[in-house]
Design a protein around this motif. Structure first.
Motif, mmCIF file in Angstrom:
data_model
loop_
_atom_site.group_PDB
_atom_site.id
_atom_site.type_symbol
_atom_site.label_atom_id
_atom_site.label_comp_id
_atom_site.label_asym_id
_atom_site.label_seq_id
_atom_site.Cartn_x
_atom_site.Cartn_y
_atom_site.Cartn_z
ATOM 1 N N THR A 27 36.097 -5.774 -82.110
ATOM 2 C CA THR A 27 36.000 -7.118 -81.551
ATOM 3 C C THR A 27 36.927 -8.062 -82.301
ATOM 4 O O THR A 27 37.222 -7.850 -83.477
ATOM 5 C CB THR A 27 34.550 -7.638 -81.638
ATOM 6 O OG1 THR A 27 34.510 -8.982 -81.160
ATOM 7 C CG2 THR A 27 34.008 -7.594 -83.053
ATOM 8 N N SER A 28 37.386 -9.082 -81.612
ATOM 9 C CA SER A 28 38.175 -10.117 -82.283
ATOM 10 C C SER A 28 37.266 -11.172 -82.904
ATOM 11 O O SER A 28 37.740 -12.113 -83.527
ATOM 12 C CB SER A 28 39.130 -10.773 -81.283
ATOM 13 O OG SER A 28 38.384 -11.374 -80.233
ATOM 14 N N GLU A 29 35.947 -10.992 -82.772
ATOM 15 C CA GLU A 29 34.987 -11.934 -83.345
ATOM 16 C C GLU A 29 34.700 -11.649 -84.813
ATOM 17 O O GLU A 29 33.698 -12.089 -85.349
ATOM 18 C CB GLU A 29 33.674 -11.892 -82.559
ATOM 19 C CG GLU A 29 33.763 -12.453 -81.174
ATOM 20 C CD GLU A 29 32.416 -12.495 -80.485
ATOM 21 O OE1 GLU A 29 31.447 -11.889 -80.981
ATOM 22 O OE2 GLU A 29 32.332 -13.134 -79.444
ATOM 23 N N THR A 48 30.496 -10.170 -88.089
ATOM 24 C CA THR A 48 30.464 -10.402 -86.649
ATOM 25 C C THR A 48 29.069 -10.930 -86.348
ATOM 26 O O THR A 48 28.221 -10.968 -87.252
ATOM 27 C CB THR A 48 30.706 -9.096 -85.846
ATOM 28 O OG1 THR A 48 29.588 -8.226 -86.004
ATOM 29 C CG2 THR A 48 31.984 -8.394 -86.265
ATOM 30 N N THR A 102 38.912 -12.080 -74.442
ATOM 31 C CA THR A 102 38.046 -12.861 -75.327
ATOM 32 C C THR A 102 36.625 -12.455 -75.087
ATOM 33 O O THR A 102 36.210 -12.126 -73.976
ATOM 34 C CB THR A 102 38.202 -14.384 -75.061
ATOM 35 O OG1 THR A 102 37.921 -14.639 -73.691
ATOM 36 C CG2 THR A 102 39.608 -14.844 -75.413
ATOM 37 N N ALA A 103 35.837 -12.480 -76.141
ATOM 38 C CA ALA A 103 34.414 -12.084 -76.057
ATOM 39 C C ALA A 103 33.612 -13.211 -75.434
ATOM 40 O O ALA A 103 33.880 -14.382 -75.667
ATOM 41 C CB ALA A 103 33.893 -11.737 -77.436
#
Length: 104
Positions: A27-29, A48, A102-103
Motif C-alpha cells: 500500500t502507499s499508505e 499503516t 489511491t487507497a
C-alpha cells in the motif's frame, strides 16, 4: 488480477521453532518516521492503518557497531528500492501500464 492496497500479517508458531512474524506492506499508505528517544536511542518506524513495525538499537540500549551495520544496510536497501521504483515507473509509464492508484 490486481488487488487494492493492503497490509498482510502472518504469525507462525510451532513448538519446535521460534515464532516468526511476517509483515508485508502492499500500500502507499505506509508512513515512515525516524526519531531519537531520550537522545540516546534511534528508531525507524513503518506504519499503516493495519500494522506498525519498528527497528531500534540492540536490546533497546546504546548504539552498537552491529546497529551501525544494520542502519547502513537499511539505507542501502532503501536506495535500491527507490531506484527500482523510479526505473519501473518510467518503464511502465512508457508502456501505459503505470497507475496512480489511491487507497480508499
Amino acid at each position: 488480477m490486481s488487488l487494492g492496497p493492503y497490509t498482510y500479517v502472518t504469525l507462525s508458531m510451532t513448538q519446535a521453532q521460534t515464532p516468526r512474524l511476517i509483515v508485508s506492506f502492499h500500500t502507499s499508505e505506509v508512513g515512515v518516521r525516524a526519531h531519537v528517544i531520550d537522545e540516546r536511542r534511534p528508531y525507524l518506524a513503518f506504519s499503516t492503518p493495519e500494522a506498525d513495525v519498528s527497528v531500534s538499537t540492540t536490546g533497546g540500549g546504546p548504539v552498537t557497531n552491529a546497529d551501525l551495520i544494520l542502519a547502513r544496510d537499511i539505507y542501502s536497501a532503501a536506495a535500491r528500492y527507490l531506484a527500482d521504483c523510479e526505473r519501473l515507473h518510467i518503464e511502465q509509464s512508457a508502456t501505459g501500464k503505470a497507475t496512480d492508484q489511491t487507497a480508499a
